[in-house]
Structures are given as C-alpha cells and as structure tokens.
Design an enzyme around this catalytic site. Structure first.
Site, PDB file in Angstrom:
ATOM      1  N   CYS A  31      44.482  29.508  44.204  1.00 49.15           N
ATOM      2  CA  CYS A  31      43.729  28.284  44.431  1.00 49.15           C
ATOM      3  C   CYS A  31      43.618  28.003  45.920  1.00 49.15           C
ATOM      4  O   CYS A  31      44.591  28.094  46.663  1.00 49.15           O
ATOM      5  CB  CYS A  31      44.452  27.070  43.833  1.00 49.15           C
ATOM      6  SG  CYS A  31      44.612  27.126  42.057  1.00 49.15           S
TER       7      CYS A  31
ATOM      8  N   GLY B 187      22.564   9.871  53.493  1.00 53.87           N
ATOM      9  CA  GLY B 187      22.027  11.164  53.889  1.00 53.87           C
ATOM     10  C   GLY B 187      21.334  11.169  55.232  1.00 53.87           C
ATOM     11  O   GLY B 187      21.024  12.232  55.764  1.00 53.87           O
TER      12      GLY B 187
ATOM     13  N   CYS C  81      44.086  31.790  38.814  1.00 52.90           N
ATOM     14  CA  CYS C  81      44.967  31.711  39.977  1.00 52.90           C
ATOM     15  C   CYS C  81      46.237  32.501  39.693  1.00 52.90           C
ATOM     16  O   CYS C  81      46.883  32.329  38.654  1.00 52.90           O
ATOM     17  CB  CYS C  81      45.309  30.258  40.288  1.00 52.90           C
ATOM     18  SG  CYS C  81      46.584  30.087  41.575  1.00 52.90           S
TER      19      CYS C  81
ATOM     20  N   CYS D 179      47.292  23.347  43.381  1.00 48.24           N
ATOM     21  CA  CYS D 179      48.063  24.476  42.857  1.00 48.24           C
ATOM     22  C   CYS D 179      49.543  24.091  42.699  1.00 48.24           C
ATOM     23  O   CYS D 179      50.175  24.381  41.684  1.00 48.24           O
ATOM     24  CB  CYS D 179      47.920  25.666  43.811  1.00 48.24           C
ATOM     25  SG  CYS D 179      48.397  27.236  43.109  1.00 48.24           S
TER      26      CYS D 179
ATOM     27  N   CYS E   6      49.233  29.711  39.575  1.00 51.34           N
ATOM     28  CA  CYS E   6      49.299  28.601  38.618  1.00 51.34           C
ATOM     29  C   CYS E   6      48.411  28.801  37.409  1.00 51.34           C
ATOM     30  O   CYS E   6      48.325  27.935  36.557  1.00 51.34           O
ATOM     31  CB  CYS E   6      48.938  27.280  39.312  1.00 51.34           C
ATOM     32  SG  CYS E   6      47.150  27.060  39.535  1.00 51.34           S
TER      33      CYS E   6
END
Lengths: 308, 265, 234
Positions: free
Chosen positions: A275, A41, A250, A281, A253
């Site tokens: 997606c 970080g 979606c 997808c 899909c």
C-alpha cells in the site's frame, strides 16, 4: 499502535511569527483561498513568498497550510502516501516547531492533511482539510504556452484543447494513457489539474465531505474544491475514464482496494507490492489483516522507502 | 410558369459597412463597404501595404475596426454586428462558423500536435466527445485534401509546405463553416505545388458551397478562384465587380496597372 | 403574341480610357441599338478592329459599357447585365447565355471531358448523363477519344477550338454568343459546327456571332448587323 503525538518542541520559535509567515501575508493568502473556494477550480493568483525550502519542494502547500493552521489543529503530512519519507518528515517537523501544533500519522485524527501526490485511502470527514502541493497548476500549459490565451480559455470555457491531449493519447496508445495529474472538470465549469495524484485518487474528489486546497508556490496560484462539489474526470464517450487496478494484493496487509507501490527487493528481480498509504496499511495490519509477505524483514513498523 | 413561391432564404451572409481602421496616424483601411452572399467567393487584391490583410483581420473578428460595422448572418445569433457580440460569443462564432487559412501554415496549425489532432481539434472545440467519430471524420478529410492517411499521426513539421497547407485547409473545413477567410493561401509555395493546391481549393469550395474571402496579390489566383474582386490601394477600395470584368476591362488606373503587370507567357 | 426579345441592346457605347498611358482615350463605338429574337442568328459584320468582339463581350457582361444598356431575357424577365450584381450575371451565364470565345480559356489541369460536363453538372444534370452527353458532343466534333481525359492545354488550335464549342453547345442555352468559332477548323469540322449551330437556331436559340468566313456566314446568318457605322473616331 498509538498515534505519535509530539508536543511543542523544546526549541523556542525564536523570532519567527506564528506558522512562519507574517500576519499580512497570511491575510493575503486567506483572501486568495476564499476566492478560490468561492469559484471552485479557478486558479486565484497570490503573492508567493520566499520559504525555507526552494521552489519545487512544496512551498505552495506549505504556504496554504501556514495560513490556515492554528494551535488547535492536528497536522498530518504525507509524501507519496507515506508519513516517513524525508520530505514529509521534514515539513511535519517544521510545522510542529513554528505552529506549536500537534502532529499525527493517523488520517482520521488529522484536521489538516498536507500531501504530495496522493489522497489517503480512508474516507475524509467533514471538517478535514486536504492541502495539495502543486507543481503546475495550469492544465492547458503544455499545449498552450501563452498565459493570455489560457486565461481566456478558462474565462470562455474553451476546453477543447484538453481533449486534444486525450485524442493524442488514444491515437498513440489506444487508450487515455495518463496515470497521474489527470484533468478534471470542477462543478462542470473549470478545468483543473488535481496535482500529480494518480488518477486512481480522482474519484475521491467528487462530492467529498472535506475541503481540498491546492497551492502552487512557484507558479503563484491557489485553487480549491469545496465540500460536496461535482468533480468529473475528462474522457471520451467511447473511451470512458477508468482507474488503475492490480492483480496483486498488498504484500503486508492483503488489501485489494488500495493504491500500491511496487518495491524492488533485490538484484534477482524479486518485488513486492505494498500500500502506498502507510497509515492505511498500518491500520489494517493492526486490525489483524496479513498479506503474503507479512512478517517480512522489511515489515518493521514502517514501510520501506518506495523508489521514485 | 412555376406557380410555387420560392422559399425566401436570406442570401446575405456578410455585410461590411463603412469600415475604417487606423493605427494612430496611419490609416490602414478607409470606408470599405461590400456584401457577400452565401456561396460567393470574393477576392481582395492589391499590393503589399494596401490594407488587405488588415481588412481581412477586421472582418474575421480579430481586430476591432476604428469605425463601421461587420454584419454577419450567424446560425446562432442571426444577422448582426460581429463586434456587437461579447468576446466569448465572437470567439465561438469564429470557431463554429468560420475558417481562417493563414499564408504560413505554421501560423494556423499546432506544430506540436499530430496532423490528425490538428484536423480533429475544431470538432473537439465544438463539443464532439466521441473519439471514433472524430477519427473517422479526420480520416475522411485527409483523403479529401489528398493527404496520405497513413500519416495522420505524424507531426506537421514532418510534412512539406504544400502538405502543411492541405492540413490547414482540412482543419478549417471539417466543422462545416459557412465562411472561410484565406490570407494568401498559396503564397510561399512553389509553382507546381501552388497549382495543385489551387485546384483542390477550387474543388472544395465549389463542392461545399462555401463563401470565401481570399486575399491575394496574385491575379492568377484571383481569376481562378474568385467570383468577384475588390481592388485595394492605400487602404481604399478603388474598384469592385465581377472577376473577369475587373480583370478584362479594368476601369481604375491602379487596376489597369495591376493587370498589365501580369506576365502573359 | 410575340415572344419577348432575348437580347435588347440600347444606345450602347464603349470607350476605353488608359490611365497609365497618359489618360489616352480609345473610343470604339457609340449608340448601338440591337434587338435579337429567339431563332435569329445575327452576324456582326465590319472591318477588323471596328468593335465586333467588344460588342459581344459587352453583351456577355465581360466589358462595362460607357453608356447604354444590355438587357438579357432571364428567368422570365429582362435583366440589364451592365448593372446587374455579380451573382446575377453569373446566374445568367450559367443558365441563359453561352459564349464561345475566340481562344480557349479554361481552368488548367482539368480533363477535356470534365470541362465539357461542367455546364451540365452546374445545372443539376446527374453525372452519368452529363458524361454521356459530353462524350457524344466530343465525338460529334471528331475529337479523338484518346484526348478526352487529357487537359486541352497541349491540343492543336483546331482541337482547342472544338473543345471551346463543345463545352457551350453541350447544353441548350436560350442565348448564344459566338466569336469566330470556326476560324481554326478544317472544312469537315466547319460543316459539323454549322450544322450544330443551325440546329440550335432552329430550336429557338437567339444567336449573335462573328464569322469572318463568308461561306460560314451565309450558312448560319438570318441577318447581318453592320458595326462600322457606329464606330467612333478618336
């Protein structure tokens, strides 16, 4: 559908060094990466170089990739989750040429995945490396303009200021409203900007089995989340962190779990949700899942270009 | 006769010992020593250039003295030299146990954050993570400093100077400091606004039992707020004592001059 | 066993040095010694300008003596107020010693009744009781009720003086200092104040006062203390 594998381009690399950057630059960037990995970080400064795209187009991510990529790697590049957007195509082709490397669209086959603004839906495996393109690495910059002060804040763990931003959001909107670049605390120590990925993707960083490297070319910073690191999104006790969700599945899909883009289809206001992760997808459609708009004219082996 | 032994509370809050501060060849403060007890209000008076603001910045941990010590009775660290702490610890003491009210509220506020955020910030910096609690305490403080609570989400730049100063005061008191530093807190405000602000400050400081160090060039402010005075000239303390005694029976020539300069209308 | 003296002034001298007037030295008095017991009302006498107010202020800690000491009986022992740290002086003034000054000098913009309540509140009396006692005192001094919630800055001289008296006499101080407390009062109010002072004296208050009016003086004084013989010439 078979993975699209490209062999080393017919055009020779010419006078460029392997992966475009000279060896000394790669060493310098690798040192910064090591430092970043050692202090999860923490923003390690590095000497950002001139790249064949201007600042703001992914130079940080490109430099990180260039420093770690080797001829045995398999490289995937996505932009907003899709492999076939202009910038993703352009950068993938760049590395195919300068690094003599095999490229793919399949998340599970890639060893290095460079991304702008999304983490793939498929769970990342040990040994995979995510490389993020970061515009503004300093999560406190908006509230504290002085670099001297933000460095002190990180050094002394004085992060109350970020909670100030959350407070303002709750005061204005009744909830913590940020959808992307949602601040996280890494290893309970450093406050970090996860780059403008949607907050939907933040939980994927927590205890991930992959290595996540973040490169900001214009701001000249590299930071990292090593595998199996705690990553916690900031919130209030009475306003806990939550992720986006959709009423729709979606259109292509039928996935209910993925992050979705909204696509405007015509001037009559028709729209579809698909997606954002094109590979995910495609895999689902290949496995036989079909959404309410499967077979749509736009579903021709790829996803329509999302707006914005 | 009361037979119960009194509880020994260490009433020493701050002790400045032989503080010097120079900037190269320029001596800003020389040999300043004094003690401050809990709940005591000390006024530092002097003309511009007397070193009073430099002194304030040294004793509030912002500026390292050239020599001497600033001993503070910290809740967390006990009684010790503020400059003997690491910078991280000193910053934390400043955040948790002190307030600092600037002359110009723009120096003491985040102008880009809302009024409420400004007042809540010390709570967030000190680890409070419950929005509802912070919001409620902020509203309470808005009321206490007589600010309109409906303006809690407004930006400070939409507030008048007097209101901005009230905001700054709330921001510096909400976290229960034991000591508040004030640098000309009513300078730059017009007279009636100043008056009302002084009334507020007087009431708050008394109600909360705060210790305060107030730098001012205005004798009237000193008389109104301070229990004790330090008179500074050319970086040195020329006289100190009980406020009414220093102002009614000044011993040093400079103090006599200061007092006689005040218009008795 | 005699009670300890409430006030012991020993060898007190006061001289002003005006540094900005060429160092001019203004002597006032020297070598004053005076002890005051509970239940006494010592009236300072002497010509105008001889140093009566100066002595009173030195006892209160408002003026610094040039020599000598002023001991006040406080919390069971004697404290030299001329040497005491400020917080001790403030504690003495809060609990043990009241001072009615010649002119009203109060924090502006505070209502009269709040001014009179303040000494009680500072000593832990609860707000309701403090208000009741303050209102009683104001009524005793014939201050009309319509004035109670107003700040006294615009009151007449006599009204201001009565506010001054009210905010000291509302509380029982072991020591009281009074500087011309009846100067601006009419006969009726003067008599009221005399009664209040005598009642305080009878309760055991040690008092030192300045009264230029002979009649008042004879009504309250238990003895006179003549300052003129201590006055110093330049």
């Amino acid at each position: 559908m078979t993975a699209r594998m490209t062999m080393a381009s017919n055009r020779p690399r010419g006078t460029y060094n392997y992966a475009y950057l000279d060896e000394q630059t790669k060493r310098m960037i690798r040192r910064a990466i090591l430092k970043a990995v050692a202090i999860p970080g923490y923003q390690a400064p590095f000497g950002s170089r001139e790249m064949p795209v201007p600042y703001g187009w992914g130079t940080g991510g490109i430099q990180v990739t260039a420093s770690i990529i080797g001829p045995d790697d398999v490289y995937k590049c996505i932009d907003q989750g899709a492999d076939d957007t202009t910038n993703a195509v352009s950068i993938r082709r760049f590395f195919a040429r300068v690094a003599d490397v095999v490229t793919t669209e399949k998340t599970r086959d890639a060893t290095i995945i460079q991304t702008r603004h999304r983490i793939p839906e498929a769970m990342l495996q040990p040994g995979q490396i995510m490389v993020y393109q970061v515009p503004l690495p300093e999560p406190l910059r908006h509230l504290e303009h002085r670099e001297t002060e933000t460095r002190a804040m990180h050094a002394y763990e004085e992060y109350g200021l970020k909670y100030l931003a959350l407070y303002e959001s709750v005061a204005a909107y009744g909830r913590i409203a940020g959808g992307a670049d949602y601040p996280v605390l890494v290893d309970e120590r450093y406050l970090m900007s996860p780059s403008p990925i949607p907050k939907f993707d933040n939980p994927k960083l927590h205890q991930s089995e992959a290595l996540h490297l973040f490169g900001a070319g214009r701001e000249k910073r590299i930071y990292a989340i090593p595998p199996y690191t705690d990553v916690r999104s900031l919130d209030f006790e009475d306003y806990p962190f939550d992720v986006q969700c959709w009423d729709e599945v979606c259109a292509l899909c039928a996935s209910a779990e993925s992050y979705k883009d909204e696509v405007i289809l015509d001037d009559a206001g028709n729209r579809m949700f698909v997606c954002s992760d094109s590979d995910y997808c495609a895999d689902r459609r290949q496995a036989g899942h079909a959404g309410p708009m499967a077979g749509h004219a736009l579903d021709q082996g790829g996803k329509p270009e999302p707006l914005a | 006769m009361n037979m119960i032994a009194p509880v020994t509370v260490d009433e020493r809050l701050l002790e400045v010992c032989g503080l010097d501060k120079s900037f190269g060849p320029i001596t800003a403060c020389k040999g300043v020593s004094f003690q401050l007890r809990r709940g005591e209000i000390l006024g530092i008076v002097g003309e511009s250039g007397s070193g009073k603001t430099t002194l304030l910045r040294c004793i509030s941990g912002q500026l390292q003295p050239s020599s001497g010590a600033v001993m503070f009775n910290s809740r967390r660290h006990g009684f010790g030299d503020v400059f003997g702490l690491s910078e991280q610890d000193r910053r934390r003491v400043s955040r948790e146990e002190w307030g600092y009210v600037h002359q110009n509220p723009r120096d003491g506020l985040r102008m880009r954050a809302s009024g409420g955020a400004n007042v809540a910030e010390p709570l967030m910096m000190n680890g409070i993570r419950h929005y509802g609690e912070m919001r409620q305490r902020t509203l309470d403080w808005f009321a206490r400093v007589e600010l309109d609570t409906t303006r809690i989400d407004g930006r400070p730049r939409t507030f008048s100077g007097g209101m901005q100063q009230r905001l700054q005061i709330a921001r510096n008191l909400i976290h229960n400091p034991s000591l508040v530093f004030m640098d000309e807190p009513t300078g730059g405000l017009d007279v009636s606004v100043q008056a009302r602000l002084l009334d507020l400050m007087r009431m708050l400081v008394r109600d909360l039992g705060l210790a305060a160090i107030i730098v001012t060039h205005d004798i009237g402010v000193a008389r109104l707020l301070a229990d004790r005075l330090l008179v500074m000239k050319d970086g040195e303390v020329v006289e100190q004592g009980l406020t009414d005694q220093v102002l009614d029976d000044p011993q040093h020539g400079y103090t006599q001059l200061l007092v006689s300069s005040v218009l008795q209308i | 066993m005699t009670a300890p003296y409430a006030i012991i002034v020993k060898g007190l001298a006061k001289t002003f040095t005006l540094h900005n007037q060429g160092g001019a030295v203004v002597p006032v008095f020297a070598n004053i010694s005076l002890s005051v017991s509970a239940g006494e009302c010592v009236v300072l006498s002497g010509a105008s300008g001889v140093g009566k107010s100066t002595l009173l202020r030195a006892i209160y800690g408002n003026y610094l003596p040039s020599a000598g000491s002023v001991a006040i009986h406080h919390d069971g022992h004697h404290v030299d107020i001329s040497q005491a740290p400020p917080h001790v002086t403030l504690a003495i003034r809060r609990r043990s010693m009241g001072y009615v000054s010649q002119f009203l000098r109060v924090i502006p913009r505070i209502a009269t009744v709040a001014l009179v309540m303040a000494p009680l509140l500072e000593n832990g009396v609860d707000a309701a009781e403090a208000r009741a006692r303050a209102e009683t005192m104001l009524a005793t001094l014939n201050l009309p009720q319509r004035l109670w919630d107003l700040p006294p800055a615009t009151f007449s001289g006599g009204e201001q003086q009565r506010v001054n008296i009210a905010r000291v006499l509302v509380r029982d101080y072991p020591v009281l200092l009074l500087d011309e407390p009846t100067a601006s009062l009419d006969a009726a109010n003067r008599d009221t104040v005399i009664q209040l002072l005598n009642a305080a004296r009878d309760r055991g208050t040690a008092m030192v006062g300045i009264f230029h009016d002979a009649a008042v003086r004879s009504a309250v004084a238990t003895r006179l203390f003549e300052i003129s013989r201590y006055a110093k010439a330049a």
